[in-house]
Enzyme design. Structure first.
Site, PDB file in Angstrom:
ATOM      1  CB  SER A   1      -5.179   2.057  16.516  1.00 39.56           C
ATOM      2  OG  SER A   1      -4.745   1.543  17.768  1.00 39.56           O
TER       3      SER A   1
ATOM      4  CB  VAL B   1      -0.987   0.036   1.205  1.00 38.59           C
ATOM      5  CG1 VAL B   1      -1.994  -1.094   1.123  1.00 38.59           C
ATOM      6  CG2 VAL B   1      -0.254   0.030   2.549  1.00 38.59           C
TER       7      VAL B   1
ATOM      8  CG  ASN C   1      -7.270  -4.485   8.125  1.00 37.16           C
ATOM      9  OD1 ASN C   1      -7.598  -4.249   9.291  1.00 37.16           O
ATOM     10  ND2 ASN C   1      -6.486  -5.511   7.805  1.00 37.16           N
TER      11      ASN C   1
ATOM     12  CE1 TYR D   1      -0.135   0.472  14.679  1.00 38.67           C
ATOM     13  CE2 TYR D   1      -1.151   1.333  16.661  1.00 38.67           C
ATOM     14  CZ  TYR D   1      -1.201   0.507  15.555  1.00 38.67           C
ATOM     15  OH  TYR D   1      -2.311  -0.273  15.318  1.00 38.67           O
TER      16      TYR D   1
ATOM     17  CB  ALA E   1       2.354  10.040  15.080  1.00 35.28           C
ATOM     18  CB  SER E   2       0.902   6.125  11.767  1.00 38.88           C
ATOM     19  OG  SER E   2       0.521   4.980  12.527  1.00 38.88           O
ATOM     20  CE  LYS E   3      -3.069   1.870  12.800  1.00 37.29           C
ATOM     21  NZ  LYS E   3      -3.730   1.262  11.621  1.00 37.29           N
TER      22      LYS E   3
HETATM   23  P1  NAD Z   1      -1.438  -8.428  11.408  1.00 34.79           P
HETATM   24  O1  NAD Z   1       0.016  -8.142  11.462  1.00 34.79           O
HETATM   25  O2  NAD Z   1      -1.942  -9.712  11.959  1.00 34.79           O
HETATM   26  O3  NAD Z   1      -1.976  -8.255   9.906  1.00 34.79           O
HETATM   27  C1  NAD Z   1      -1.619  -7.136   9.133  1.00 34.79           C
HETATM   28  C2  NAD Z   1      -1.663  -7.493   7.657  1.00 34.79           C
HETATM   29  O4  NAD Z   1      -1.264  -6.339   6.908  1.00 34.79           O
HETATM   30  C3  NAD Z   1      -0.685  -8.628   7.302  1.00 34.79           C
HETATM   31  O5  NAD Z   1      -1.327  -9.604   6.517  1.00 34.79           O
HETATM   32  C4  NAD Z   1       0.426  -7.907   6.536  1.00 34.79           C
HETATM   33  O6  NAD Z   1       1.058  -8.717   5.568  1.00 34.79           O
HETATM   34  C5  NAD Z   1      -0.337  -6.750   5.897  1.00 34.79           C
HETATM   35  N1  NAD Z   1       0.567  -5.657   5.523  1.00 34.79           N
HETATM   36  C6  NAD Z   1       1.607  -5.161   6.237  1.00 34.79           C
HETATM   37  N2  NAD Z   1       2.242  -4.208   5.540  1.00 34.79           N
HETATM   38  C7  NAD Z   1       1.598  -4.086   4.351  1.00 34.79           C
HETATM   39  C8  NAD Z   1       1.787  -3.265   3.206  1.00 34.79           C
HETATM   40  N3  NAD Z   1       2.784  -2.383   3.130  1.00 34.79           N
HETATM   41  N4  NAD Z   1       0.917  -3.410   2.169  1.00 34.79           N
HETATM   42  C9  NAD Z   1      -0.094  -4.303   2.240  1.00 34.79           C
HETATM   43  N5  NAD Z   1      -0.310  -5.122   3.278  1.00 34.79           N
HETATM   44  C10 NAD Z   1       0.527  -5.007   4.333  1.00 34.79           C
HETATM   45  O7  NAD Z   1      -2.132  -7.190  12.163  1.00 34.79           O
HETATM   46  P2  NAD Z   1      -3.627  -6.956  12.688  1.00 34.79           P
HETATM   47  O8  NAD Z   1      -3.557  -6.901  14.161  1.00 34.79           O
HETATM   48  O9  NAD Z   1      -4.606  -7.831  12.011  1.00 34.79           O
HETATM   49  O10 NAD Z   1      -3.802  -5.439  12.184  1.00 34.79           O
HETATM   50  C11 NAD Z   1      -4.717  -5.039  11.188  1.00 34.79           C
HETATM   51  C12 NAD Z   1      -4.981  -3.557  11.347  1.00 34.79           C
HETATM   52  O11 NAD Z   1      -5.532  -3.319  12.650  1.00 34.79           O
HETATM   53  C13 NAD Z   1      -3.723  -2.679  11.277  1.00 34.79           C
HETATM   54  O12 NAD Z   1      -4.025  -1.477  10.602  1.00 34.79           O
HETATM   55  C14 NAD Z   1      -3.409  -2.417  12.731  1.00 34.79           C
HETATM   56  O13 NAD Z   1      -2.653  -1.244  12.902  1.00 34.79           O
HETATM   57  C15 NAD Z   1      -4.799  -2.317  13.300  1.00 34.79           C
HETATM   58  N6  NAD Z   1      -4.908  -2.494  14.752  1.00 34.79           N
HETATM   59  C16 NAD Z   1      -4.469  -3.642  15.347  1.00 34.79           C
HETATM   60  C17 NAD Z   1      -4.574  -3.775  16.721  1.00 34.79           C
HETATM   61  C18 NAD Z   1      -4.105  -4.995  17.479  1.00 34.79           C
HETATM   62  O14 NAD Z   1      -4.069  -4.961  18.718  1.00 34.79           O
HETATM   63  N7  NAD Z   1      -3.765  -6.088  16.823  1.00 34.79           N
HETATM   64  C19 NAD Z   1      -5.147  -2.732  17.481  1.00 34.79           C
HETATM   65  C20 NAD Z   1      -5.585  -1.596  16.834  1.00 34.79           C
HETATM   66  C21 NAD Z   1      -5.474  -1.486  15.460  1.00 34.79           C
END
Ligand code: NAD
Length: 259
Positions: free
Chosen positions: A141, A63, A89, A154, A156-158
């Protein structure tokens, strides 16, 4: 069956929250255009979902790479003729005290989490504007609402994702396009598995599971969040039931964040 024959394009669909979102849409009749940087994991996920999904196509996508985003979206339109729903996502995290962060670490988090949401939206939105219809849901997030220690970059990005969501919602409202965000709390995914190890190390805690227990203590509803908890709210925001919601950042935190 809220999404019968709706085309949904999802980033970061291979695992964790993105996989649960993909499964949710598949179960409700959507046609899935799934993308991820990790194409092998994405193919495995697509295979698993092929029992429930009517149609699934997979796309390797980073992305953060504009040319790749442009080409992939063109391909999705060629394959499906439209995109009804965009789920931004894909995300990454690393952990460190901000004074120990490298420029590379800062840029990595900002590029995937913030720039990625803008880039994918940039190339999808013209197709939605033409049809005067569309739903966009961004995964922000809880760290996009409260500064999270060891996660300044992180966070800051969110915060940026929520700011972008609000601005995009205003720009796209005249075209019948809704833009909202979800703000998950402590979600049990591979991202969290990595974070508890880093956090334990940085804080000198011998057992990373102690960190996970702290996450639960910070959550009034008394358990971790699961990817399906987030997916259900994402599906709601992408459905007709949320037609009068735009520019919102909805917490899915078990009460850990209340604003
Ligand atoms: P995860 O690491 O299990 O999955 C993330 C997915 O994104 C992976 O399949 C990865 O390959 C893909 N990805 C990473 N970099 C990429 C790129 N440059 N281009 C395309 N795909 C890419 O993480 P998750 O916990 O399922 O997180 C999903 C979303 O939820 C993220 O945006 C994360 O910041 C957010 N989030 C997660 C949590 C948590 O506690 N796990 C909390 C709040 C928000």
């Amino acid at each position: 069956m809220r999404f019968e024959n709706k085309v949904v394009f999802i980033t970061g669909a291979a695992k964790g929250i993105g996989k649960a979102i993909s499964q949710g849409f598949a179960e409700e009749g959507a046609l899935l255009a799934l993308s991820d940087l990790d194409i092998d994991e994405l193919e495995r996920t697509a295979k698993e979902l092929s029992n429930v999904a009517k149609v699934i196509k997979t796309y390797k996508l980073d992305v953060t790479k504009e040319i790749m985003v442009e080409k992939v979206i063109e391909k999705v339109i060629k394959d499906f003729q439209k995109i009804d729903i965009l789920i931004n996502n894909a995300g990454v995290s690393t952990m460190n005290y901000f004074w120990d962060l490298t420029e590379e670490e800062w840029d990595f988090n900002m590029n995937v989490n913030a720039k990625g949401v803008w880039l994918v939206s940039k190339y999808v939105v013209p197709y939605m504007i033409k049809r005067k219809k569309g739903k966009i849901v961004n995964t922000a997030s809880m760290a996009g609402k409260i500064g999270a220690p060891l996660l300044a970059h992180y966070s800051a990005s969110k915060f940026a994702v929520i700011g972008f969501t609000q601005a995009a919602a205003k720009e796209l409202a005249p075209y019948g396009i809704n833009v909202n965000a979800v703000c998950p709390g402590f979600v049990k995914t591979s991202m969290q598995d990595r974070e508890v190890i880093w956090e334990a190390k940085l804080r000198g805690i011998s057992d990373p599971e102690e960190v996970r227990k702290e996450y639960i203590k910070q959550t009034p509803l008394g358990r971790l969040c699961y990817p399906e908890d987030v997916a259900r709210v994402v599906l709601f925001l992408a459905s007709d039931d949320a037609d009068f919601m735009t520019g919102q950042a909805i917490n899915v935190t078990g009460g850990a964040c209340m604003h």
